[in-house]
Scaffold this active site. Sequence first.
Site, mmCIF file in Angstrom:
data_model
loop_
_atom_site.group_PDB
_atom_site.id
_atom_site.type_symbol
_atom_site.label_atom_id
_atom_site.label_comp_id
_atom_site.label_asym_id
_atom_site.label_seq_id
_atom_site.Cartn_x
_atom_site.Cartn_y
_atom_site.Cartn_z
ATOM 1 N N ASP A 165 0.852 -1.194 0.000
ATOM 2 C CA ASP A 165 0.000 0.000 0.000
ATOM 3 C C ASP A 165 0.892 1.250 0.000
ATOM 4 O O ASP A 165 1.819 1.352 0.811
ATOM 5 C CB ASP A 165 -0.868 -0.050 1.273
ATOM 6 C CG ASP A 165 -1.927 1.018 1.319
ATOM 7 O OD1 ASP A 165 -2.383 1.461 0.248
ATOM 8 O OD2 ASP A 165 -2.316 1.415 2.441
ATOM 9 N N HIS A 166 0.630 2.172 -0.896
ATOM 10 C CA HIS A 166 1.379 3.440 -0.972
ATOM 11 C C HIS A 166 2.896 3.254 -1.058
ATOM 12 O O HIS A 166 3.644 3.896 -0.305
ATOM 13 C CB HIS A 166 1.051 4.356 0.216
ATOM 14 C CG HIS A 166 -0.362 4.848 0.200
ATOM 15 N ND1 HIS A 166 -0.801 5.823 -0.661
ATOM 16 C CD2 HIS A 166 -1.443 4.486 0.933
ATOM 17 C CE1 HIS A 166 -2.097 6.041 -0.460
ATOM 18 N NE2 HIS A 166 -2.513 5.228 0.499
ATOM 19 N N GLU B 139 -1.839 6.086 -8.184
ATOM 20 C CA GLU B 139 -2.748 7.126 -7.683
ATOM 21 C C GLU B 139 -2.553 8.403 -8.475
ATOM 22 O O GLU B 139 -1.434 8.819 -8.760
ATOM 23 C CB GLU B 139 -2.479 7.382 -6.193
ATOM 24 C CG GLU B 139 -3.385 8.451 -5.590
ATOM 25 C CD GLU B 139 -3.328 8.492 -4.059
ATOM 26 O OE1 GLU B 139 -3.151 7.422 -3.436
ATOM 27 O OE2 GLU B 139 -3.449 9.589 -3.495
ATOM 28 N N GLY C 142 -6.804 8.695 7.606
ATOM 29 C CA GLY C 142 -6.808 8.923 9.049
ATOM 30 C C GLY C 142 -8.153 9.409 9.572
ATOM 31 O O GLY C 142 -9.202 9.162 8.970
ATOM 32 N N ASN D 48 -10.157 0.921 0.578
ATOM 33 C CA ASN D 48 -9.079 0.757 1.559
ATOM 34 C C ASN D 48 -9.503 1.184 2.959
ATOM 35 O O ASN D 48 -10.009 2.295 3.138
ATOM 36 C CB ASN D 48 -7.882 1.632 1.159
ATOM 37 C CG ASN D 48 -7.091 1.028 0.025
ATOM 38 O OD1 ASN D 48 -7.515 0.063 -0.604
ATOM 39 N ND2 ASN D 48 -5.929 1.593 -0.246
ATOM 40 N N THR E 157 -7.719 2.788 9.390
ATOM 41 C CA THR E 157 -8.007 3.500 10.645
ATOM 42 C C THR E 157 -9.150 2.865 11.447
ATOM 43 O O THR E 157 -9.038 2.704 12.666
ATOM 44 C CB THR E 157 -8.323 4.984 10.338
ATOM 45 O OG1 THR E 157 -7.208 5.525 9.612
ATOM 46 C CG2 THR E 157 -8.537 5.787 11.591
#
Length: 286
Positions: A82-83, A134, A181, A230, A233
């Site tokens: 991820d990322h 992205e 977040g 996704n 959090t």
Amino acid sequence: MNLVPMSEILNEANKKGYAVGGFNINNLEFLQGIIEAAEEVKAPLILQTSEGAMKYIGRYYVTGMVEAATRDIEIPVALHLDHGGSFEKAMECIRLGYSSVMFDGSHYSFEKNIELTKKVVEAAHSVGVSVEAELGQLGGTEDDITVEEEDATFTKPEEAVEFVDRTGVDALAVAIGTAHGVYEGDPELDFERLSEINEKTEVPLVLHGASGVTDNDVRKAVTLGINKVNVNTNFQQAFSAKVRELMDNDPELYDPRKYCGPGREAIKEKVKEKIDVLGSGNKAVN
Ligand code: G3H
Ligand code: ZN
């Protein structure tokens, strides 16, 4: 590891109009809670680790745990970075056995993002690994990376078309008003933009920062073309709230199994709720 490429899972979701969870793992209890929930409701699953989580868990622990978790699995599971922030990180994960990587070049210029993403796609596809990229940039905080609200930019539909054509990515994360977040207010999603991107591109679309989005808005986003959602959090919150409650109720508590176990159950329940909203339950049945 008993994994499938992410594109196999997402192309099916795209054809049939539902979304699959891209669920982040942060430790063993997250992995167990997530995989048990997905198995019980027969949902295809994308397990993912951020670079920060890989560092925290340890890369060989990640693959060792996932190897154990997928040994007798009957649902399709992908393991996804991820990322990912660099070509090197993506290659490291491919060598470790991940079946999918995200290269997040959203903070680069359009041309630079295309150039770097394409390089990752060429290498990943040559060994059957899927790639998510992205375009546009989400606000908020994930791991140690914070993007201020004023620096967040929405995905432009025309650019999305060109980006997908020129890079050959398997999935595209779009910025339509969500943030990573904990949110300060309720997010307002740009559904019109999402719908336009979906009409103009064939590729499965990804919604990041979904924890602070209402279930109804997530459902609507799925009907408008989102195929991967996704969540990180909300699972962290579910785990921590349960541990906090138990600790508060019994200050003498010291055996981690007595609070991490219920924390794992809290994650499992939350995962089932999410799968229900995404519509991916019972989709792992042939
Ligand atoms: O890439 C991971 C997700 O975008 C996390 O989003 O912070 O809303 O759970 P979240
Ligand atoms: Zn994200």
